[in-house]
Design an enzyme around this catalytic site. Structure first.
Site, PDB file in Angstrom:
ATOM      1  N   ARG A 242      37.322 -49.192  47.506  1.00 18.80           N
ATOM      2  CA  ARG A 242      37.869 -49.386  48.848  1.00 18.80           C
ATOM      3  C   ARG A 242      38.286 -50.845  49.006  1.00 18.80           C
ATOM      4  O   ARG A 242      37.597 -51.751  48.513  1.00 18.80           O
ATOM      5  CB  ARG A 242      36.823 -49.031  49.924  1.00 18.80           C
ATOM      6  CG  ARG A 242      36.643 -47.543  50.149  1.00 18.80           C
ATOM      7  CD  ARG A 242      37.887 -46.890  50.773  1.00 18.80           C
ATOM      8  NE  ARG A 242      37.725 -45.458  50.967  1.00 18.80           N
ATOM      9  CZ  ARG A 242      38.175 -44.519  50.138  1.00 18.80           C
ATOM     10  NH1 ARG A 242      38.812 -44.848  49.032  1.00 18.80           N
ATOM     11  NH2 ARG A 242      38.004 -43.244  50.430  1.00 18.80           N
ATOM     12  N   GLU A 271      45.101 -51.264  54.407  1.00 19.62           N
ATOM     13  CA  GLU A 271      46.248 -50.564  53.815  1.00 19.62           C
ATOM     14  C   GLU A 271      46.879 -49.623  54.835  1.00 19.62           C
ATOM     15  O   GLU A 271      46.169 -49.119  55.710  1.00 19.62           O
ATOM     16  CB  GLU A 271      45.809 -49.804  52.543  1.00 19.62           C
ATOM     17  CG  GLU A 271      44.803 -48.697  52.761  1.00 19.62           C
ATOM     18  CD  GLU A 271      44.324 -48.071  51.436  1.00 19.62           C
ATOM     19  OE1 GLU A 271      43.858 -48.788  50.554  1.00 19.62           O
ATOM     20  OE2 GLU A 271      44.415 -46.828  51.341  1.00 19.62           O
ATOM     21  N   HIS A 289      47.229 -46.520  46.329  1.00 16.68           N
ATOM     22  CA  HIS A 289      46.095 -45.593  46.510  1.00 16.68           C
ATOM     23  C   HIS A 289      46.371 -44.239  45.837  1.00 16.68           C
ATOM     24  O   HIS A 289      46.443 -43.198  46.507  1.00 16.68           O
ATOM     25  CB  HIS A 289      45.766 -45.408  48.001  1.00 16.68           C
ATOM     26  CG  HIS A 289      44.370 -44.938  48.248  1.00 16.68           C
ATOM     27  ND1 HIS A 289      43.643 -45.288  49.361  1.00 16.68           N
ATOM     28  CD2 HIS A 289      43.552 -44.137  47.523  1.00 16.68           C
ATOM     29  CE1 HIS A 289      42.444 -44.722  49.303  1.00 16.68           C
ATOM     30  NE2 HIS A 289      42.376 -44.017  48.192  1.00 16.68           N
TER      31      HIS A 289
HETATM   32  C1  8YV Z   1      41.609 -39.746  48.422  1.00 17.14           C
HETATM   33  C2  8YV Z   1      39.904 -41.486  47.756  1.00 17.14           C
HETATM   34  O1  8YV Z   1      42.783 -39.213  48.003  1.00 17.14           O
HETATM   35  O2  8YV Z   1      38.558 -39.554  47.696  1.00 17.14           O
HETATM   36  C3  8YV Z   1      38.650 -40.721  47.981  1.00 17.14           C
HETATM   37  O3  8YV Z   1      37.681 -41.352  48.433  1.00 17.14           O
HETATM   38  O4  8YV Z   1      39.931 -42.657  47.787  1.00 17.14           O
HETATM   39  C4  8YV Z   1      41.209 -40.832  47.457  1.00 17.14           C
HETATM   40  O5  8YV Z   1      41.218 -40.430  46.144  1.00 17.14           O
HETATM   41  C5  8YV Z   1      41.755 -40.265  49.803  1.00 17.14           C
HETATM   42  O6  8YV Z   1      40.608 -40.890  50.224  1.00 17.14           O
HETATM   43  C6  8YV Z   1      42.124 -39.148  50.738  1.00 17.14           C
HETATM   44  O7  8YV Z   1      41.221 -38.993  51.800  1.00 17.14           O
END
Ligand code: 8YV
Length: 323
Positions: A242, A271, A289
């Site tokens: 993150r 972001e 992302h």
């Molecule tokens: C997701 C991600 O696509 O799963 C997670 O925590 O960071 C990503 O791979 C995104 O968060 C969608 O909610």
């Protein structure tokens, strides 16, 4: 009996939207525009279930809306720092996530960023596109060797372990890790992984550092100016966790002043707004992302959400319940 009212906050894979439409009274978001705080509040008042993603910020304030109808927020993603879990618990809201199904693809992308950063791949690609490559030279654009080096993993959960497998078995890397939880002994043995007592020790030792801890208040700016200064000048920092785990201003300073050799980022503070100073740097690889962004994984994530919601409406405890 009326079908439960379900809101899907973003555009999902068509096959999953189709399945959902058969089972529930579904509102889809064909335009795929992220919802505002006001829209999320209205959604909480109007739907039994909200199928959310990382772009939906369920703060304590949003969740505190009066006359809540929603009983379950089923998050499409393993990370759920977009939802204030304490507040959700306080309002008896069930929250689920989608673990496991995105582990392999996120680990693949982590290795890709590590390799791209180490070998300056994005920089080379930009050079060619600008028509500024004037041919091979013995000293042109030298990067860092990856094979046999030491990889430090901050957070040693599922995704970090999958990265460690690739790095250790594929690239002969030594694995260091730091995590408050104790991993299974067989995994530690398989990867010949060494636990570091402190994050500082890991940062000092590792040639490459990859972040795999959850986002949220507890890990905000875990990587700050002081810690970046501990890293080797040849080290690369990879973040597929993150954005707010790294103090981005400190990282920009570290890259500008070359305290470290490079960074590979898939996630950002605030972001999709990216700091202009980051964009100006050559020694950073930037991805939008994409960790779990494969057709197979997004389908699997959708199915996992579907399983959780179906279990909930059948009166069962969803398997991926986090609140
Ligand atoms: C997701 C991600 O696509 O799963 C997670 O925590 O960071 C990503 O791979 C995104 O968060 C969608 O909610």
């Amino acid at each position: 009996m009326n079908k439960p009212k379900v809101l899907v906050t973003r555009k999902w894979p068509a096959a999953i939207e189709e399945k959902l439409s058969k089972l529930y009274d579904v509102k889809l978001n064909k335009q795929d525009t992220p919802l505002s705080a006001l829209e999320l509040k209205a959604a909480l008042q109007n739907y039994d279930a909200i199928l959310a993603t990382v772009t939906d910020r369920f703060t304590a304030e949003v969740l505190s809306v009066a006359d809540r109808r929603t009983k379950i927020i089923a998050n499409f993603g393993v990370g759920y720092d977009n939802i204030d879990i304490q507040a959700a618990k306080q309002y008896n809201l069930i929250v689920t996530n989608t673990p496991e199904v995105l582990t392999e693809c996120t680990a693949d992308l982590t290795m890709m960023l590590l390799l791209m950063s180490a070998r300056r791949a994005a920089e080379g690609e930009r050079l060619i596109r600008r028509r500024q490559w004037h041919g091979w030279s013995p000293t042109h654009q030298l990067g860092q060797k990856v094979s046999g080096k030491t990889l430090g993993l901050i957070g040693f959960g599922r995704i970090a372990q999958a990265v460690a497998r690739r790095a250790h078995h594929g690239f002969g890397m030594q694995i260091l890790f730091s995590d408050p939880f104790v991993p299974a002994q067989d995994i530690v043995e398989e990867l010949q992984a060494q636990r570091c007592d402190t994050i500082d020790e890991l940062l000092t030792e590792a040639h490459f550092v990859s972040l795999h801890c959850p986002g949220g208040k507890a890990t905000r700016h875990l990587i700050n100016e002081r810690r970046l200064k501990l890293m080797r000048p040849t080290a690369h920092l990879i973040n597929t966790a993150r954005g707010d785990v790294v103090d981005s201003r400190a990282l920009i300073k570290a890259l500008q002043q070359q305290w470290i050799a490079g960074a590979g980022l898939d996630v950002y503070e605030g972001e999709p707004n990216i700091d202009q100073d980051l964009l100006a740097l050559e020694n950073v690889t930037l991805l939008p992302h994409l960790g779990s962004a494969t057709e197979e994984t997004r389908l699997a994530m959708g199915n996992r959400v579907l399983d959780n919601v179906t279990a909930f409406f059948a009166g069962q405890n969803p398997v991926d319940r986090v609140a």
